[in-house]
Design a protein around this motif. Structure first.
Motif, PDB file in Angstrom:
ATOM      1  N   HIS A 102       0.800  -1.372   0.014  1.00  9.33           N
ATOM      2  CA  HIS A 102       0.048  -0.243   0.061  1.00  9.33           C
ATOM      3  C   HIS A 102       1.151   0.886   0.090  1.00  9.33           C
ATOM      4  O   HIS A 102       0.818   2.399  -1.347  1.00  9.33           O
ATOM      5  N   ALA A 103       2.455   1.152   0.355  1.00  8.36           N
ATOM      6  CA  ALA A 103       3.103   2.497   1.123  1.00  8.36           C
ATOM      7  C   ALA A 103       3.796   2.443  -0.574  1.00  8.36           C
ATOM      8  O   ALA A 103       3.448   3.908  -1.373  1.00  8.36           O
ATOM      9  N   TYR A 104       3.643   1.498  -1.593  1.00  5.05           N
ATOM     10  CA  TYR A 104       4.558   1.503  -2.737  1.00  5.05           C
ATOM     11  C   TYR A 104       3.458   2.262  -3.527  1.00  5.05           C
ATOM     12  O   TYR A 104       4.199   3.204  -4.182  1.00  5.05           O
ATOM     13  N   GLU A 105       2.545   1.662  -3.763  1.00  4.01           N
ATOM     14  CA  GLU A 105       1.469   2.316  -4.317  1.00  4.01           C
ATOM     15  C   GLU A 105       1.085   3.728  -4.034  1.00  4.01           C
ATOM     16  O   GLU A 105       0.945   4.266  -4.973  1.00  4.01           O
ATOM     17  N   ASP A 106       1.166   4.223  -2.593  1.00  3.17           N
ATOM     18  CA  ASP A 106       1.055   5.831  -2.577  1.00  3.17           C
ATOM     19  C   ASP A 106       2.154   6.881  -3.241  1.00  3.17           C
ATOM     20  O   ASP A 106       2.269   7.639  -3.804  1.00  3.17           O
ATOM     21  N   ALA A 107       3.402   5.617  -2.734  1.00  4.02           N
ATOM     22  CA  ALA A 107       4.595   6.627  -3.820  1.00  4.02           C
ATOM     23  C   ALA A 107       4.774   6.325  -5.088  1.00  4.02           C
ATOM     24  O   ALA A 107       5.319   7.838  -5.647  1.00  4.02           O
ATOM     25  N   VAL A 108       4.237   4.947  -5.953  1.00  2.75           N
ATOM     26  CA  VAL A 108       4.091   5.742  -6.612  1.00  2.75           C
ATOM     27  C   VAL A 108       3.032   6.624  -7.640  1.00  2.75           C
ATOM     28  O   VAL A 108       3.315   7.668  -8.521  1.00  2.75           O
ATOM     29  N   LYS A 109       2.203   6.882  -6.439  1.00  5.32           N
ATOM     30  CA  LYS A 109       0.872   7.975  -6.733  1.00  5.32           C
ATOM     31  C   LYS A 109       1.399   9.585  -7.087  1.00  5.32           C
ATOM     32  O   LYS A 109       1.220  10.005  -7.382  1.00  5.32           O
ATOM     33  N   ASN A 110       2.212   8.767  -6.097  1.00  4.05           N
ATOM     34  CA  ASN A 110       3.187  11.016  -5.653  1.00  4.05           C
ATOM     35  C   ASN A 110       4.270  10.573  -6.362  1.00  4.05           C
ATOM     36  O   ASN A 110       5.017  11.772  -5.797  1.00  4.05           O
ATOM     37  N   LYS A 111       4.707  10.272  -7.029  1.00  5.45           N
ATOM     38  CA  LYS A 111       5.616   9.997  -7.754  1.00  5.45           C
ATOM     39  C   LYS A 111       7.155  10.443  -6.717  1.00  5.45           C
ATOM     40  O   LYS A 111       7.992  10.863  -7.616  1.00  5.45           O
ATOM     41  N   TYR A 112       7.014   9.008  -6.169  1.00  5.14           N
ATOM     42  CA  TYR A 112       8.452   9.160  -5.362  1.00  5.14           C
ATOM     43  C   TYR A 112       9.793   8.987  -6.765  1.00  5.14           C
ATOM     44  O   TYR A 112       9.664   8.370  -7.664  1.00  5.14           O
ATOM     45  N   ARG A 113      10.646   9.476  -6.352  1.00  4.20           N
ATOM     46  CA  ARG A 113      12.167   8.507  -7.185  1.00  4.20           C
ATOM     47  C   ARG A 113      12.152   7.324  -6.332  1.00  4.20           C
ATOM     48  O   ARG A 113      12.300   7.061  -4.597  1.00  4.20           O
TER      49      ARG A 113
END
Length: 341
Positions: A319-330
């Motif tokens: 879920h955290a990774y999905e959020d990271a993708v949505k928020n365009k983390y590197r």
């Protein structure tokens, strides 16, 4: 548990190609391992999530400029070697590409004659054992002619080799950087210590086996490669004191985590310890050392995302990774960071 249980969608443009400047300007996601709650910050704010009496355990291994380009002595054909492990007496285990050019007995020249080598053995897994000849100090010559072994997903040229080293790196021997530590600056470490958080150091020389894809369908069938580690008595004392005081032991990176848990499994306690570890940490693992983890965002289906999932729960992590993708983390080595507590 299946390897595919640790897959996630990652757009290619989110794979970081260059490091952020300054180091601590990267983003930081905090993940509550109990509730799965996430929040978004910058890495320089990590001090706000560390409490007086906590300790950070950092891996002080330094990356070898381990990629060498050689010329075959008799034909002039080019071959690339990646040094993996020092076997002593100027013999190294290495990967070679293309392998067909590096048969037993063949000789190669590097740096216009600064160094030569001969392939003395071809191992079962295709790796080579090579023997070097040179005049002077091997590691000084390697600094001159070697290149940083950046992961294959990084296509951009690295302008400053020190950006693939942590600011506290000291013990040369890794084939890849312990990348969670790349976010720290000397100034941030000083501020952390001024707040009453102590630093302890371990050494784990990162081998490429850490990044080897999991080819087994069932993760428990995967076999990790061994890596050399060392925990000094001062670090063992710090962990023991921190735990006695009811404070948190936070590992900087999966390599520090694996060292901490390897020592307590082998010794039954925290004490000076040195050896080889092939510990594989995945959900169901019982942590006996660390309470929290600073880490980067890892490849889908990798042993590293499995380790983070062991600490924080698979569903929380995905879920955290999905959020990271949505928020365009590197993502990956030069990417952003996550704090799991």
């Amino acid at each position: 548990m299946k390897t595919s249980d640790f897959n996630y969608y990652l757009p290619e443009e989110l794979i970081a190609q260059t490091p952020v400047e300054p180091r601590d300007a990267s983003r930081l996601m905090t993940l509550d391992k109990k509730t799965g709650a996430v929040a978004h910050h910058h890495f320089y704010e990590i001090i706000d999530f560390l409490n007086p009496g906590d300790c950070l355990i950092l891996n002080d291994s330094r990356v070898l400029p381990a990629r060498l380009y050689g010329i075959k002595e008799d034909t002039g054909a080019r071959v690339e070697f990646l040094l993996l492990e020092n076997k002593g007496n100027d013999i190294w285990e290495a990967l070679s590409k293309p392998g067909k050019r590096a048969k037993k007995g063949t000789r190669f020249v590097f740096g216009e004659g600064l160094m030569t080598c001969e392939v003395v053995d071809v191992l079962e897994d295709g790796n080579r054992r090579i023997h070097f000849n040179y005049e002077g100090i091997f590691f000084n010559l390697l600094d001159q002619i070697g290149q940083m072994p950046l992961p294959p997903y990084i296509k951009e040229k690295l302008e400053d080799r020190e950006r693939y080293q942590t600011v506290y790196s000291k013990e040369t021997g890794s084939a890849a950087a312990p990348t969670a530590g790349l976010h720290f600056t000397p100034q941030l470490l000083e501020r952390i210590q001024q707040k009453g958080i102590q630093l302890g150091f371990v050494t784990l020389h990162v081998g490429l086996g850490t990044f080897r894809p999991v080819s087994e369908d069932k993760i428990q069938n995967h076999k990790m490669h061994s890596e050399h580690y060392y925990m000094p008595q001062a670090t063992a004392d710090l962990i023991n004191e921190t735990k006695k005081n009811g404070k948190r032991v936070i590992a900087v990176g999966t390599t520090s985590c694996r060292t901490i848990e390897s020592v307590v499994q082998k010794e039954g306690r925290f004490c000076e310890s040195e050896g080889w570890t092939d510990i594989f940490i995945y959900p169901g693992f019982e942590f006996r050392g660390l309470d929290g983890l600073i880490t980067n965002f890892h490849l889908p289906e990798s042993t590293l995302i499995m380790l983070v999932s062991a600490l924080a729960g698979r569903e929380n992590v995905l879920h955290a990774y999905e959020d990271a993708v949505k928020n365009k983390y590197r993502f990956f080595s030069f990417g952003d960071a996550m704090l799991v507590v």
